[in-house]
Write an enzyme that holds these catalytic residues in place. Structure first.
Site, PDB file in Angstrom:
ATOM      1  N   LEU A 107      -3.460 -14.033  -4.658  1.00 36.33           N
ATOM      2  CA  LEU A 107      -2.952 -12.892  -5.419  1.00 36.33           C
ATOM      3  C   LEU A 107      -1.959 -12.149  -4.548  1.00 36.33           C
ATOM      4  O   LEU A 107      -2.347 -11.392  -3.649  1.00 36.33           O
ATOM      5  CB  LEU A 107      -4.104 -11.960  -5.820  1.00 36.33           C
ATOM      6  CG  LEU A 107      -5.238 -12.573  -6.657  1.00 36.33           C
ATOM      7  CD1 LEU A 107      -6.331 -11.520  -6.914  1.00 36.33           C
ATOM      8  CD2 LEU A 107      -4.701 -13.108  -7.984  1.00 36.33           C
ATOM      9  N   LEU A 165       2.415 -12.542  -3.084  1.00 33.13           N
ATOM     10  CA  LEU A 165       3.216 -13.388  -2.188  1.00 33.13           C
ATOM     11  C   LEU A 165       4.248 -12.529  -1.468  1.00 33.13           C
ATOM     12  O   LEU A 165       5.426 -12.832  -1.392  1.00 33.13           O
ATOM     13  CB  LEU A 165       3.879 -14.519  -2.995  1.00 33.13           C
ATOM     14  CG  LEU A 165       4.554 -15.658  -2.212  1.00 33.13           C
ATOM     15  CD1 LEU A 165       3.630 -16.300  -1.211  1.00 33.13           C
ATOM     16  CD2 LEU A 165       5.120 -16.706  -3.162  1.00 33.13           C
ATOM     17  N   GLY A 166       3.730 -11.396  -0.950  1.00 34.78           N
ATOM     18  CA  GLY A 166       4.576 -10.528  -0.132  1.00 34.78           C
ATOM     19  C   GLY A 166       4.513 -11.001   1.312  1.00 34.78           C
ATOM     20  O   GLY A 166       4.398 -12.192   1.577  1.00 34.78           O
ATOM     21  N   THR A 167       4.598 -10.055   2.229  1.00 34.59           N
ATOM     22  CA  THR A 167       4.617 -10.395   3.654  1.00 34.59           C
ATOM     23  C   THR A 167       3.397 -11.220   4.043  1.00 34.59           C
ATOM     24  O   THR A 167       3.524 -12.328   4.576  1.00 34.59           O
ATOM     25  CB  THR A 167       4.630  -9.096   4.489  1.00 34.59           C
ATOM     26  OG1 THR A 167       5.626  -8.248   3.941  1.00 34.59           O
ATOM     27  CG2 THR A 167       4.956  -9.380   5.918  1.00 34.59           C
ATOM     28  N   GLY A 209       1.014 -12.600   2.166  1.00 32.55           N
ATOM     29  CA  GLY A 209       0.846 -13.804   1.350  1.00 32.55           C
ATOM     30  C   GLY A 209       1.713 -14.955   1.853  1.00 32.55           C
ATOM     31  O   GLY A 209       1.267 -16.103   1.941  1.00 32.55           O
ATOM     32  N   GLY A 267      -5.393  -5.622  11.632  1.00 38.12           N
ATOM     33  CA  GLY A 267      -4.675  -6.888  11.456  1.00 38.12           C
ATOM     34  C   GLY A 267      -5.237  -8.108  12.152  1.00 38.12           C
ATOM     35  O   GLY A 267      -6.163  -8.752  11.667  1.00 38.12           O
ATOM     36  N   ILE A 325      -6.882  -8.411  15.023  1.00 46.34           N
ATOM     37  CA  ILE A 325      -8.047  -8.291  15.914  1.00 46.34           C
ATOM     38  C   ILE A 325      -9.309  -8.607  15.118  1.00 46.34           C
ATOM     39  O   ILE A 325      -9.578  -7.948  14.120  1.00 46.34           O
ATOM     40  CB  ILE A 325      -8.171  -6.861  16.489  1.00 46.34           C
ATOM     41  CG1 ILE A 325      -6.843  -6.369  17.059  1.00 46.34           C
ATOM     42  CG2 ILE A 325      -9.273  -6.807  17.535  1.00 46.34           C
ATOM     43  CD1 ILE A 325      -6.862  -4.901  17.489  1.00 46.34           C
ATOM     44  N   GLY A 333      11.664   0.308   9.763  1.00 47.81           N
ATOM     45  CA  GLY A 333      10.672  -0.305   8.897  1.00 47.81           C
ATOM     46  C   GLY A 333       9.244  -0.159   9.408  1.00 47.81           C
ATOM     47  O   GLY A 333       8.323  -0.768   8.868  1.00 47.81           O
ATOM     48  N   LYS A 393      -9.787   2.832   7.255  1.00 48.14           N
ATOM     49  CA  LYS A 393     -10.255   1.815   8.200  1.00 48.14           C
ATOM     50  C   LYS A 393     -11.521   2.279   8.914  1.00 48.14           C
ATOM     51  O   LYS A 393     -12.427   1.484   9.155  1.00 48.14           O
ATOM     52  CB  LYS A 393      -9.136   1.504   9.186  1.00 48.14           C
ATOM     53  CG  LYS A 393      -7.981   0.763   8.494  1.00 48.14           C
ATOM     54  CD  LYS A 393      -6.719   0.806   9.311  1.00 48.14           C
ATOM     55  CE  LYS A 393      -5.592   0.014   8.661  1.00 48.14           C
ATOM     56  NZ  LYS A 393      -4.286   0.301   9.306  1.00 48.14           N
TER      57      LYS A 393
END
Lengths: 428, 428
Positions: free
Chosen positions: B9, B11-13, B15, B134, B136, B187, B205
Site C-alpha cells: 500500500l 509507492l512513495g519513498t 515503498g 527508521g 534502528i 527537504g 514514537k
C-alpha cells in the site's frame, strides 16, 4: 502450569546473576515466555563453598552429568566457561534433546559450527547472545534486525579491558604498563592479561559477529590479530593532535564476495561514534548497504548485563518450546567464505618514522610511497627533542595492504630510516 | 516453492525502497525466510505517473480493496501513511487473514492497541519496526533483547528534523527561524513543520517505545509535549558554556509502578552519549535495572534505511508463515498503566531569568527555591549587556515538578523578575 526446568552449568559471576534475575522476575518472565522458569540443578565445583546468593543445597551438584543427562531438565544454561569440558557437556545435552543457552565466546568461536550442526540435527535451540558484547543484543540485531540488508562492515570495541586501558592512557597521558597494573588491581584485567591485551578475546568475538553479519562460516584463524601491548603514550598523543583516538577495533569488511577480519589498534577519527566509547563500555558499529551507519552501545561484561542477555535467550527458548518450534529458527550461514587477498584489503594508514635529520630525507620517504602508488593525505615532519633524529608522520589515503607491506619493507632497508616506530590503520 | 505474495500500500519513498530490496535481494531473502517473496499488487494514487523505478503496470492498482481483500495476497505492507484510510485497510486485511507490516507511527501510536487486538483475534502478525527510528531495530531490541530486564528509562532522539535544526543552531550559532528555512529548502523539514518542530511526531514514537519498554498500554495523550520553536540561540550558547547541548528528547521514565512520558528540549551533558548524536541521525538510550546503560544509533528516516526495517519485518512474517506460528509471537502489554503525579516526576532543571540589577535580588531568588525545598547545583549571575537587567542562570539538583511549578509561579508574581526567559530539563 508446568514449569520449564533449567540446568545451570556454573555459579560464578554470570551464573549468580542468572539465578537472581530468574528468581526476582518470575512474574515478568512468565508473562513474556508463557511458562514459569525454574532453576532445577546447578553444577558447581564445590557444594560447600560460601556464596553471596542463597540457593537450596539440594539443587547443587558437583557432577556435570547429573545436569546434562538429567531427564527432568529442559534447557541447559552454560556459564562455566572453558572449552573442552563445556563442549562435551553441551554436545551431550543436545544428544539428550536439551536446548542450550551459552555465554561462551571461546567455545562458539572455535566450535560454533559443530555445535550448531548438532543442534539442527537434534531440533534443539542454541542461543549465545551473551557471548559477544555482554548486555548489547547485537546477535539478535544481526540475525533478525538486518535480515533484509547486506552488511559491508562491522567495527567493534568488543573488549572492555583494552578499552579501559586505552581510555586511561588517552585521558591521563599514562603509559601502558602503569595503566595495565592499575586495571589488574581494580579487577578490570586478569593476572595474565594476554588474552585481552593481545587481542585474542576480541578476535573470538569478531569470529562470531562476522559469521552472523556475512552469513558465512568464519574461522578464528581467519582473523588477523594485533594487540595493544605495543601502543605507546606517544602514539596516543600524536593521534590526538591529529584528531584521532587509538581504539582496539575488530574490523570485518566485505567487498563483493570477499571478506577480511582483523583485530588491531586503530586510529579512529574524533568525529566517528566509536571514538567516544570510553572505559569498559563496548560498542558495535554496523554499516549496511541499505541502512547505512548504525551503532549499538552498552556494557560489555559484568554480572547483571551478561545475565540479562542469558535470560533473554532463555525466554526465547521457552517461547519456542511453547510454540513447538525449537531448532527451527536458528541461524544458518548460507554463503561461501572467501577471504580477501592483501591487494583487496584497503585502508588509510598512520606511520611514524624516525629518520636522520638531514636534507632530502623527506623526499626519499615520500618517493617510496609514490613508487608503490600509495598517495598521502598528510605529512608532518619535525625534530625529535630527545635525539638528533627527525620524526615523520604520514597519513595515507586508502592504500592496499600489499603495497603498504612493500613500502614498510623498503623503509626497513633504508639507511636514513632509523626506526619504523608505529603503524596504525586509520578509520573514520 | 510457492512464493509469498505481498500487497504493497503506497509507492512513495519507502515503498520504492521496499520494491528495490525485495527485487535485488531475492536470494538472500529466500535463504533467510525459506520462501521466495513476490510483490503481487501495489496501491498507487495514479497508475500513469512516471516513477524512478520500473514496476509492471499489471500489478499497479488505484483501488485499495483490490489489495486488502485480494485472496492471492498473504501479507500487506502499509507505507502510505495517514490514519483513517490506513486503519480501515489494515483492519479489513486482518479480517481477511492477511499479516501486516507497517511503517505508520501515527497509526500505531493512536490505534495500536485496537489493531494488535484484532490481529491476535485473527491469529495474524502485525510488525511495525520501521515506525520508530527508521533503520534502528529498536522495537526488536525492546521486545526480544530486554525481555529479562526491567527498563527504567528510555530517552530518544527520535525526530531527525528537529535534531538537524538543533545541531545546526549549535554548530553555527544560527537562529531557529533561519535554520528551519534552510532545512525546508533541503527537504529535511516540511512546508508545514508543526508536527516535527512542536514535538508531536516524537510524541507518537515515544508512545510506541514506552508501551513496549514498560509493557503497559501508553496513550498518546499521556505524553506531555513541548517542541523546539521557542529554543533560542542564546539558550544554546548558555548551555554550551555550562557543558550542555540542547536536544529534543523523548523521555519515558518508570519508578516502581508509576511512569511518565514527555517530549521536550533538554540540556544534555556533553559526556552523555546522546549529546553527540548530530544531524538527522536518531538514537535511543535505554536504561535497564540489570543491563545498565545502552544506546542504539542510526538513521531515523530515508528511503533505504526505513525500507530495511520494513523488509526485515516481512522476513519475520514469512518465517512465521513457514513455521505456522503467525499471531503467536506478538507483543502483549501485561502491566497496568499508572502515571506519575507531578510530585513523582523528578529532574534537574536549567532556568534563565532576567531580573532587576540591584542588591539583594539573588538572595530573593534563591530564597524562593529554598522555600519549596529545591536545592541548587549552580548559580550564575551577570549583567546583560543589551539592557539594564541582570541574568541569573540556575541549575537545580533533582527537584520534583510540582515544586518547580510553584517556584516558577512565584517568579511570575515577583516584581524584580522581569522575565522567565527559559526553563529546560537537564539530563546526563
Amino acid at each position: 502450569m508446568k514449569p520449564i526446568k533449567v540446568g545451570l552449568l556454573g555459579l560464578g559471576t554470570v551464573g549468580t546473576g542468572v539465578v537472581r534475575i530468574v528468581e526476582n522476575h518470575q512474574h515478568d518472565l512468565l508473562s513474556q515466555s508463557g511458562s514459569p522458569i525454574e532453576i532445577a540443578k546447578i553444577l558447581v565445583q564445590n557444594k560447600n563453598k560460601t556464596r553471596n546468593i542463597s540457593v537450596s543445597s539440594d539443587i547443587l551438584t558437583e557432577n556435570p552429568w547429573d545436569v546434562v543427562e538429567n531427564p527432568e531438565i529442559d534447557v541447559i544454561v552454560e556459564v562455566m566457561g572453558g572449552i573442552e569440558l563445556s563442549k562435551k557437556l553441551i554436545l551431550t545435552a543436545l544428544d539428550h534433546g536439551k536446548h542450550i543457552v551459552t555465554a561462551n565466546k571461546d567455545l562458539m568461536a572455535l566450535h560454533g559450527p559443530e555445535i550448531l550442526a548438532r543442534a539442527a540435527e537434534k531440533r534443539c535451540d542454541v542461543f549465545y547472545e551473551a557471548s559477544v558484547a555482554g548486555g548489547i543484543p547485537i546477535i539478535r540485531t544481526l540475525v533478525e534486525g538486518f535480515t533484509s540488508d547486506r552488511i559491508t562492515k562491522i567495527m567493534g570495541i568488543v573488549n572492555g579491558t583494552t578499552n579501559y586501558i586505552l581510555t586511561k592512557m588517552s585521558q591521563e597521558g599514562a603509559a601502558y604498563e602503569d595503566v595495565l597494573k592499575e586495571a589488574q588491581q581494580l579487577g578490570y584485567a586478569e593476572a595474565d592479561p594476554t588474552s585481552d591485551v593481545e587481542g585474542f578475546d576480541a578476535a573470538r568475538k569478531m569470529t562470531i559477529l562476522s559469521t552472523l553479519g556475512f552469513r558465512a562460516n568464519v574461522a578464528l584463524s581467519d582473523v588477523e590479530v594485533r594487540g595493544i601491548s605495543k601502543v605507546s603514550k606517544e602514539d596516543i598523543a600524536y593521534g590526538k593532535r591529529l584528531g584521532y583516538e587509538v581504539k582496539l577495533l575488530g574490523i570485518a569488511e566485505r567487498q563483493d564476495d570477499a571478506i577480511s577480519i582483523s583485530v588491531q589498534p586503530t586510529m579512529v577519527k574524533h568525529s566517528h561514534p566509536l571514538a567516544s566509547v570510553n572505559g569498559v563500555f563496548n560498542a558495535v558499529y554496523v554499516y549496511g548497504e541499505a541502512v547505512g551507519e548504525t551503532m549499538f552501545y552498552g556494557p560489555g561484561a559484568g554480572e547483571m548485563p551478561t545475565a540479562t542477555s542469558v535470560v533473554a535467550d532463555l525466554v526465547a527458548v521457552v517461547r519456542n518450546l511453547n510454540l513447538g518450534i525449537n531448532g527451527r529458527r536458528g541461524f544458518v550461514p548460507y554463503k561461501e567464505k572467501k577471504l580477501k587477498t592483501d591487494e583487496q584489503i584497503v585502508s588509510k594508514n598512520f606511520i611514524l618514522l624516525h629518520v636522520e635529520d638531514k636534507a632530502g630525507v623527506l623526499a626519499q620517504i615520500t618517493q617510496v610511497f609514490a613508487e608503490y602508488e600509495v598517495s598521502l593525505e598528510s605529512v608532518l615532519q619535525h625534530p625529535n627533542r630527545t635525539n638528533s633524529l627527525a620524526e615523520i608522520i604520514v597519513i595515507t589515503h586508502d592504500a592496499n595492504k600489499a603495497a603498504m607491506t612493500k613500502v614498510l619493507k623498503r623503509f626497513e632497508s633504508m639507511d636514513v630510516v632509523q626506526a619504523i616506530k608505529s603503524v596504525y590503520r586509520v578509520e573514520g
